[in-house]
Design a protein around this motif. Structure first.
Motif, PDB file in Angstrom:
ATOM      1  N   PRO A  56       5.428 -27.539  80.023  1.00 33.44           N
ATOM      2  CA  PRO A  56       4.452 -26.862  80.880  1.00 33.44           C
ATOM      3  C   PRO A  56       5.123 -26.275  82.115  1.00 33.44           C
ATOM      4  CG  PRO A  56       4.249 -29.250  81.077  1.00 33.44           C
ATOM      5  CD  PRO A  56       5.213 -28.995  79.965  1.00 33.44           C
ATOM      6  N   ALA A  57       4.468 -25.271  82.703  1.00 36.33           N
ATOM      7  CA  ALA A  57       5.071 -24.514  83.798  1.00 36.33           C
ATOM      8  C   ALA A  57       5.356 -25.368  85.027  1.00 36.33           C
ATOM      9  CB  ALA A  57       4.158 -23.342  84.168  1.00 36.33           C
ATOM     10  N   TRP A  58       4.572 -26.410  85.264  1.00 38.12           N
ATOM     11  CA  TRP A  58       4.826 -27.255  86.433  1.00 38.12           C
ATOM     12  C   TRP A  58       6.119 -28.046  86.284  1.00 38.12           C
ATOM     13  CZ3 TRP A  58       5.632 -32.446  85.927  1.00 38.12           C
ATOM     14  CH2 TRP A  58       5.127 -33.081  84.799  1.00 38.12           C
ATOM     15  N   HIS A  59       6.529 -28.260  85.044  1.00 39.17           N
ATOM     16  CA  HIS A  59       7.667 -29.133  84.771  1.00 39.17           C
ATOM     17  C   HIS A  59       8.950 -28.362  84.521  1.00 39.17           C
ATOM     18  CE1 HIS A  59      10.165 -31.734  82.084  1.00 39.17           C
ATOM     19  NE2 HIS A  59       9.800 -32.660  82.947  1.00 39.17           N
ATOM     20  N   ASP A  60       8.871 -27.328  83.664  1.00 36.44           N
ATOM     21  CA  ASP A  60      10.086 -26.674  83.193  1.00 36.44           C
ATOM     22  C   ASP A  60      10.385 -25.425  84.022  1.00 36.44           C
ATOM     23  OD1 ASP A  60      12.310 -26.529  81.669  1.00 36.44           O
ATOM     24  OD2 ASP A  60      11.354 -25.736  79.883  1.00 36.44           O
ATOM     25  N   ASP A  73      -0.245 -25.963  84.189  1.00 30.62           N
ATOM     26  CA  ASP A  73      -0.351 -26.695  82.925  1.00 30.62           C
ATOM     27  C   ASP A  73      -0.221 -25.796  81.698  1.00 30.62           C
ATOM     28  OD1 ASP A  73      -0.784 -29.251  84.093  1.00 30.62           O
ATOM     29  OD2 ASP A  73      -2.836 -28.659  84.564  1.00 30.62           O
ATOM     30  N   GLY A  74       0.058 -24.510  81.917  1.00 31.31           N
ATOM     31  CA  GLY A  74       0.227 -23.596  80.802  1.00 31.31           C
ATOM     32  C   GLY A  74       1.672 -23.527  80.342  1.00 31.31           C
ATOM     33  N   PHE A  75       1.888 -22.782  79.265  1.00 34.29           N
ATOM     34  CA  PHE A  75       3.211 -22.645  78.668  1.00 34.29           C
ATOM     35  C   PHE A  75       3.602 -21.164  78.708  1.00 34.29           C
ATOM     36  CE2 PHE A  75       1.070 -26.286  76.917  1.00 34.29           C
ATOM     37  CZ  PHE A  75       2.015 -27.292  77.027  1.00 34.29           C
ATOM     38  N   PRO A  76       4.506 -20.782  79.604  1.00 31.40           N
ATOM     39  CA  PRO A  76       4.821 -19.360  79.773  1.00 31.40           C
ATOM     40  C   PRO A  76       5.469 -18.764  78.539  1.00 31.40           C
ATOM     41  CG  PRO A  76       6.326 -20.742  81.048  1.00 31.40           C
ATOM     42  CD  PRO A  76       5.251 -21.638  80.537  1.00 31.40           C
ATOM     43  N   PRO A  77       5.073 -17.533  78.181  1.00 31.73           N
ATOM     44  CA  PRO A  77       5.726 -16.847  77.063  1.00 31.73           C
ATOM     45  C   PRO A  77       7.157 -16.479  77.412  1.00 31.73           C
ATOM     46  CG  PRO A  77       4.161 -15.394  78.149  1.00 31.73           C
ATOM     47  CD  PRO A  77       3.982 -16.746  78.760  1.00 31.73           C
ATOM     48  N   LYS A  78       7.933 -16.190  76.379  1.00 38.39           N
ATOM     49  CA  LYS A  78       9.371 -16.005  76.553  1.00 38.39           C
ATOM     50  C   LYS A  78       9.704 -14.891  77.532  1.00 38.39           C
ATOM     51  CE  LYS A  78      10.112 -12.992  72.488  1.00 38.39           C
ATOM     52  NZ  LYS A  78      10.940 -11.928  73.077  1.00 38.39           N
ATOM     53  N   GLU A  79       8.957 -13.787  77.520  1.00 43.23           N
ATOM     54  CA  GLU A  79       9.245 -12.690  78.439  1.00 43.23           C
ATOM     55  C   GLU A  79       9.032 -13.112  79.887  1.00 43.23           C
ATOM     56  OE1 GLU A  79      10.585  -9.829  78.150  1.00 43.23           O
ATOM     57  OE2 GLU A  79      10.762  -9.714  75.970  1.00 43.23           O
ATOM     58  N   GLU A  80       8.016 -13.939  80.114  1.00 41.13           N
ATOM     59  CA  GLU A  80       7.788 -14.411  81.478  1.00 41.13           C
ATOM     60  C   GLU A  80       8.906 -15.347  81.932  1.00 41.13           C
ATOM     61  OE1 GLU A  80       4.436 -16.582  84.353  1.00 41.13           O
ATOM     62  OE2 GLU A  80       4.002 -16.272  82.225  1.00 41.13           O
ATOM     63  N   PRO A 202       6.638 -36.555  69.414  1.00 38.25           N
ATOM     64  CA  PRO A 202       5.862 -37.054  70.545  1.00 38.25           C
ATOM     65  C   PRO A 202       4.487 -36.403  70.599  1.00 38.25           C
ATOM     66  CG  PRO A 202       7.377 -35.377  71.294  1.00 38.25           C
ATOM     67  CD  PRO A 202       7.681 -35.600  69.840  1.00 38.25           C
ATOM     68  N   PRO A 203       3.550 -37.007  71.296  1.00 42.19           N
ATOM     69  CA  PRO A 203       2.265 -36.339  71.487  1.00 42.19           C
ATOM     70  C   PRO A 203       2.446 -35.165  72.451  1.00 42.19           C
ATOM     71  CG  PRO A 203       2.371 -38.279  72.869  1.00 42.19           C
ATOM     72  CD  PRO A 203       3.624 -38.293  72.024  1.00 42.19           C
ATOM     73  N   ARG A 204       1.747 -34.074  72.207  1.00 46.91           N
ATOM     74  CA  ARG A 204       1.809 -32.977  73.186  1.00 46.91           C
ATOM     75  C   ARG A 204       1.262 -33.459  74.528  1.00 46.91           C
ATOM     76  NH1 ARG A 204       4.638 -28.845  74.512  1.00 46.91           N
ATOM     77  NH2 ARG A 204       4.796 -30.255  76.292  1.00 46.91           N
ATOM     78  N   THR A 230      20.684 -41.184  66.344  1.00 40.91           N
ATOM     79  CA  THR A 230      19.707 -40.126  66.666  1.00 40.91           C
ATOM     80  C   THR A 230      20.373 -38.826  67.090  1.00 40.91           C
ATOM     81  OG1 THR A 230      19.527 -40.772  69.005  1.00 40.91           O
ATOM     82  CG2 THR A 230      18.072 -41.885  67.428  1.00 40.91           C
ATOM     83  N   GLU A 231      21.693 -38.726  66.956  1.00 42.54           N
ATOM     84  CA  GLU A 231      22.401 -37.537  67.434  1.00 42.54           C
ATOM     85  C   GLU A 231      21.898 -36.258  66.780  1.00 42.54           C
ATOM     86  OE1 GLU A 231      23.757 -40.265  66.311  1.00 42.54           O
ATOM     87  OE2 GLU A 231      25.083 -41.122  67.823  1.00 42.54           O
ATOM     88  N   HIS A 232      21.478 -36.339  65.521  1.00 42.71           N
ATOM     89  CA  HIS A 232      21.069 -35.137  64.792  1.00 42.71           C
ATOM     90  C   HIS A 232      19.561 -35.115  64.514  1.00 42.71           C
ATOM     91  CE1 HIS A 232      25.308 -34.294  64.307  1.00 42.71           C
ATOM     92  NE2 HIS A 232      25.490 -35.464  63.743  1.00 42.71           N
ATOM     93  N   VAL A 233      18.812 -35.912  65.252  1.00 44.36           N
ATOM     94  CA  VAL A 233      17.361 -35.948  65.084  1.00 44.36           C
ATOM     95  C   VAL A 233      16.733 -34.861  65.943  1.00 44.36           C
ATOM     96  CG1 VAL A 233      15.287 -37.309  65.484  1.00 44.36           C
ATOM     97  CG2 VAL A 233      17.311 -38.390  64.500  1.00 44.36           C
ATOM     98  N   THR A 234      15.902 -34.008  65.327  1.00 46.25           N
ATOM     99  CA  THR A 234      15.238 -32.946  66.063  1.00 46.25           C
ATOM    100  C   THR A 234      13.944 -33.470  66.675  1.00 46.25           C
ATOM    101  OG1 THR A 234      14.067 -32.208  64.078  1.00 46.25           O
ATOM    102  CG2 THR A 234      16.208 -31.199  64.542  1.00 46.25           C
ATOM    103  N   ILE A 235      13.337 -32.661  67.529  1.00 51.83           N
ATOM    104  CA  ILE A 235      12.060 -33.036  68.134  1.00 51.83           C
ATOM    105  C   ILE A 235      11.022 -31.995  67.747  1.00 51.83           C
ATOM    106  CG2 ILE A 235      12.702 -31.901  70.305  1.00 51.83           C
ATOM    107  CD1 ILE A 235      10.942 -34.015  71.718  1.00 51.83           C
ATOM    108  N   ALA A 236       9.908 -32.443  67.231  1.00 55.18           N
ATOM    109  CA  ALA A 236       8.840 -31.556  66.782  1.00 55.18           C
ATOM    110  C   ALA A 236       7.756 -31.527  67.852  1.00 55.18           C
ATOM    111  CB  ALA A 236       8.269 -32.034  65.444  1.00 55.18           C
ATOM    112  N   VAL A 237       7.757 -30.470  68.643  1.00 57.53           N
ATOM    113  CA  VAL A 237       6.769 -30.325  69.713  1.00 57.53           C
ATOM    114  C   VAL A 237       6.512 -28.840  69.912  1.00 57.53           C
ATOM    115  CG1 VAL A 237       8.463 -30.234  71.584  1.00 57.53           C
ATOM    116  CG2 VAL A 237       6.161 -31.074  72.054  1.00 57.53           C
ATOM    117  N   SER A 238       5.324 -28.485  70.385  1.00 57.34           N
ATOM    118  CA  SER A 238       4.988 -27.070  70.503  1.00 57.34           C
ATOM    119  C   SER A 238       4.074 -26.829  71.701  1.00 57.34           C
ATOM    120  CB  SER A 238       4.285 -26.592  69.224  1.00 57.34           C
ATOM    121  OG  SER A 238       3.774 -25.282  69.381  1.00 57.34           O
ATOM    122  N   GLY A 239       4.302 -25.685  72.361  1.00 58.19           N
ATOM    123  CA  GLY A 239       3.398 -25.242  73.415  1.00 58.19           C
ATOM    124  C   GLY A 239       2.488 -24.125  72.944  1.00 58.19           C
ATOM    125  N   ALA A 240       2.577 -23.762  71.665  1.00 57.22           N
ATOM    126  CA  ALA A 240       1.789 -22.646  71.126  1.00 57.22           C
ATOM    127  C   ALA A 240       0.292 -22.916  71.238  1.00 57.22           C
ATOM    128  CB  ALA A 240       2.163 -22.405  69.655  1.00 57.22           C
TER     129      ALA A 240
END
Length: 424
Positions: A56-60, A73-80, A202-204, A230-240
């Motif tokens: 989310p925008a407040w965090h990242d 609390d939103g998820f900025p699009p890539k261009e932003e 993780p939970p969104r 866990t070195e090669h474990v991916t994380i499944a999470v989405s802001g879509a």
């Protein structure tokens, strides 16, 4: 031809290079940032059209600027995100020179510093920061031959569903990129097969707080090394679409066919490991573990956060889990394209110094290289789990700028000190 000289040269004008420039300026270190394209180019042209930030925008973000359009609390699009980094660079007056490619860096012989060959000439620098990040060379397993009659692209080359030919698609890799691309293709009407490997899920959000907040208060962003295995474990999470918890069973119920980890290709058929249920169960366990820790934190601290029992509901296993596909004839399945969401490797071929191990990986401690004067920034787990995020790279850059500033002070003392003359 004259040679340009600078104290510290930063290679890469993405989030790492911008953060590095801010801290070097604060430390009074003369520096230059070279970017072969535009600031934050990969956010603009090496991502799919609908991508939004996973945090989310407040965090990242960097501490000194908020996102101008997306709320906290939103998820900025890539261009932003790209515009944000360019605006931040302008705000701090970062000395970024775009359109200049670094071709080679070598240590000077018999004197301090490095000789840097660029597309615009030679630069000499006392220190060099490799801030090119981890997304340099797309990894595409050499499984399916190019003449197999299939369109094959890496996730970095995917833009939108209209790019693909008619027919079904196999997406290999179920981390954040793979699962979001597969979901988008499914929503567009495509028949989608998704190859699922080991992952965290993780939970969104949980009890009114985003998972980024939970990982923060639980101290997980500060973990200094991945857990065992866990070195090669991916994380499944989405802001879509405003952010949602990834649920593979729900995707299957919506028509997606899940398969295990992709293993081999022969005579038009792809074979998969019999590990689909195991991988999904591992993701479920990761989810439940985090929910347990969150509940314990709420109780321990007496927080008034609403309970959310629905977050623990696990739906029934779909047929593709109970009767998994281990081999798939691609032509019979109507598959005409494969998207390899299989990650990246770093490319430091331009850095001709003794800073790498036998596998070509940087040797460093929190970004301070084994080769004096060479520094790395923007790599996953550079100092901790949070290093991959925009805010994490900002803190890593502060540490490196302090180290570079300290070394400058020692060298300044050396240059100013006069050798003592022995008494006659």
């Amino acid at each position: 031809m004259s040679v340009e000289k600078i104290d510290t040269l930063v290679v890469g004008g993405g989030q790492a290079g911008v953060a590095m420039s801010e801290h070097l300026s604060k430390c009074g270190v003369p520096h230059l940032v070279l970017e072969r394209d535009r600031i934050a180019e990969r956010w603009r042209t090496a991502r799919w059209d609908s991508l939004v930030a996973n945090g989310p925008a407040w965090h990242d973000r960097f501490p000194g600027m908020e996102f101008p359009q997306t709320g906290p609390d939103g998820f900025p699009p890539k261009e932003e995100v790209a515009d944000y980094l360019a605006a931040y660079a302008k705000m701090i007056d970062a000395p970024i020179r775009c359109g200049v490619e670094v071709k080679e860096v070598r240590r000077n012989v018999g004197r301090p510093g490095f000789r840097v060959e660029t597309s615009a000439g030679v630069i000499e620098a006392n220190s060099v920061v490799a801030a090119t990040g981890p997304f340099q060379r797309p990894i595409v397993p050499k499984l399916v031959p190019e003449d197999a009659g299939l369109m094959q692209i890496h996730s970095s080359a995917y833009r939108n569903p209209g790019q693909l030919p008619a027919g079904a698609v196999l997406v290999v890799g179920a981390g954040s990129s793979g699962v979001q691309i597969a979901d988008e293709l499914l929503r567009s009407g495509k028949r989608v097969y998704l190859s699922v490997g080991p992952h965290d899920r993780p939970p969104r959000a949980y009890r009114g707080r985003d998972f980024c907040w939970w990982l923060g208060v639980l101290g997980k962003w500060d973990a200094e090394t991945p857990g065992p295995g866990t070195e090669h474990v991916t994380i499944a999470v989405s802001g879509a679409r405003g952010g949602e918890t990834i649920d593979f069973r729900r995707l299957a119920a919506q028509g997606m066919t899940l398969v295990g980890r992709t293993e081999a290709y022969k005579d038009g058929a792809m074979s998969f490991a019999p590990d689909l249920s195991e991988n999904i169960a591992r993701g479920d366990a990761n989810l439940m573990s985090l929910l347990d820790e969150a509940d314990a934190y709420v109780a321990r601290n007496g927080l008034d956060l609403p309970e959310e029992p629905e977050a623990r509901r696990i739906g029934p296993d779909p047929q593709c889990m109970t009767n998994p596909i281990l081999e798939l004839d691609l032509a019979e399945a109507g598959i005409t394209s494969i998207i390899w969401a299989t990650g990246f490797s770093a490319d430091y071929g331009w850095l001709k110094v003794d800073a790498f191990d036998e596998k070509g990986r940087p040797k460093h401690q929190r970004g301070v290289s084994a080769e004096p004067g060479i520094y790395f920034l923007g790599l996953p787990w550079l100092s901790r789990r949070g290093s991959s995020f925009i805010w994490g790279v900002w803190h890593d850059a502060k540490h490196l700028a302090d180290r570079i500033s300290t070394q400058r002070k020692y060298m300044a003392y050396h240059a100013a000190a006069k050798p003592e003359t022995a008494d006659a």
